[in-house]
Design an enzyme around this catalytic site. Structure first.
Site, PDB file in Angstrom:
ATOM      1  CB  ILE A   5     -21.070  45.086 -53.300  1.00 27.17           C
ATOM      2  CG1 ILE A   5     -20.463  43.865 -54.006  1.00 27.17           C
ATOM      3  CG2 ILE A   5     -20.817  46.337 -54.114  1.00 27.17           C
ATOM      4  CD1 ILE A   5     -21.210  43.456 -55.288  1.00 27.17           C
ATOM      5  CB  ALA A   6     -16.410  45.014 -50.072  1.00 28.50           C
ATOM      6  CB  ILE A   7     -14.294  41.438 -53.907  1.00 29.22           C
ATOM      7  CG1 ILE A   7     -15.647  41.513 -54.627  1.00 29.22           C
ATOM      8  CG2 ILE A   7     -13.586  40.120 -54.187  1.00 29.22           C
ATOM      9  CD1 ILE A   7     -16.668  40.502 -54.201  1.00 29.22           C
ATOM     10  CD  GLU A  65     -27.130  56.814 -51.697  1.00 29.56           C
ATOM     11  OE1 GLU A  65     -26.584  56.159 -50.778  1.00 29.56           O
ATOM     12  OE2 GLU A  65     -28.330  57.106 -51.703  1.00 29.56           O
ATOM     13  CG  ASN A  73     -15.239  53.291 -55.612  1.00 23.66           C
ATOM     14  OD1 ASN A  73     -14.448  52.717 -56.364  1.00 23.66           O
ATOM     15  ND2 ASN A  73     -15.874  52.674 -54.629  1.00 23.66           N
ATOM     16  CE1 TYR A 127     -22.712  48.467 -57.808  1.00 27.70           C
ATOM     17  CE2 TYR A 127     -21.443  50.439 -57.349  1.00 27.70           C
ATOM     18  CZ  TYR A 127     -22.018  49.268 -56.927  1.00 27.70           C
ATOM     19  OH  TYR A 127     -21.900  48.879 -55.618  1.00 27.70           O
TER      20      TYR A 127
END
Ligand code: COA
Length: 186
Positions: free
Chosen positions: A89-91, A123, A128, A135
């Site tokens: 997942i990345a924005i 994971e 991070n 999460y």
């Protein structure tokens, strides 16, 4: 806050070029085009989505359902047939902290439910801390560490789980998150 018009749709092969640009700015060891293509060739056991603003891809997220392909039990003994595993997942940097990651994560959780998964795992790199907060907000709990998991930096991986996405408590938690999201979605 001015509402952003956000469009969420399944990732297509034609989106990968834009996805890769965000991937490269987001990760130490970005996935290649080949990896995304490979993931999109197994949609029986994977779901990938992109988020767009004014037609431009500004985020993406994916989840796999390994048992649909492998039919395995996990090491900790729970039934892998009920498990979804978030892969990515990345924005886009300029769109972060605007709840777009939350919209995509909600989409992955809904997808897991639609496919009959109770458990969702993932994971992340130990350092991070942003992703860890992200999460945790969604009720993911730390299950353990995988020592030296990332071969590029030697960093440990934190393993996180949500135990039962269908429980009333968890659904209430998601509803509270949904209630503060202000996008108009297409
Ligand atoms: C992690 C990531 C996807 C979050 O997406 P986002 O759209 O910026 O996140 P949201 O705006 O939906 O934030 C939801 C919650 O996550 C947490 N969060 C997000 N960014 C944060 C930050 N910079 N610092 C602390 N907490 C943060 C907060 O709890 C936030 O809720 P709040 O805004 O009400 O406080 C984004 O930061 C990203 O693309 N990071 C790089 C790629 C990455 O690390 N992916 C995860 C790999 S495991």
């Amino acid at each position: 806050m001015k509402a952003i018009k956000l469009e969420i749709s399944p990732m297509q092969l034609g989106d990968i070029k834009e996805v890769i640009q965000i991937e490269k700015e987001s990760f130490v060891s970005p996935w290649s085009v080949d990896v995304f293509e490979e993931q999109l060739s197994h949609l029986d056991c994977a779901s990938y989505f992109v988020a767009r603003v004014n037609g431009k891809v500004i985020g993406y997220a994916g989840i796999i359902f390994p048992p649909a392909c492998l039919s395995v039990d996990t090491a900790d003994g729970h039934n892998a047939e009920t498990e979804g595993h978030i892969t990515n997942i990345a924005i886009d940097k300029s769109y972060r902290r605007k709840k777009i990651g939350s919209v995509l994560l909600l989409k992955l959780i809904e997808e897991a439910q639609n496919r009959g998964s109770r458990v969702i795992s993932l994971e992340l790199r130990k350092l991070n801390t942003v992703a860890l907060s992200f999460y945790k907000k969604f009720g993911f709990r730390i299950f353990g560490l995988r020592k030296d998991y990332y071969s590029d930096t030697g960093e440990d991986a934190i393993v996180m789980f949500v135990d039962n996405v269908s429980s009333a408590d968890y659904q209430n938690r998601l509803q509270i998150i949904r209630d503060v999201i202000q996008f108009s979605e297409e």
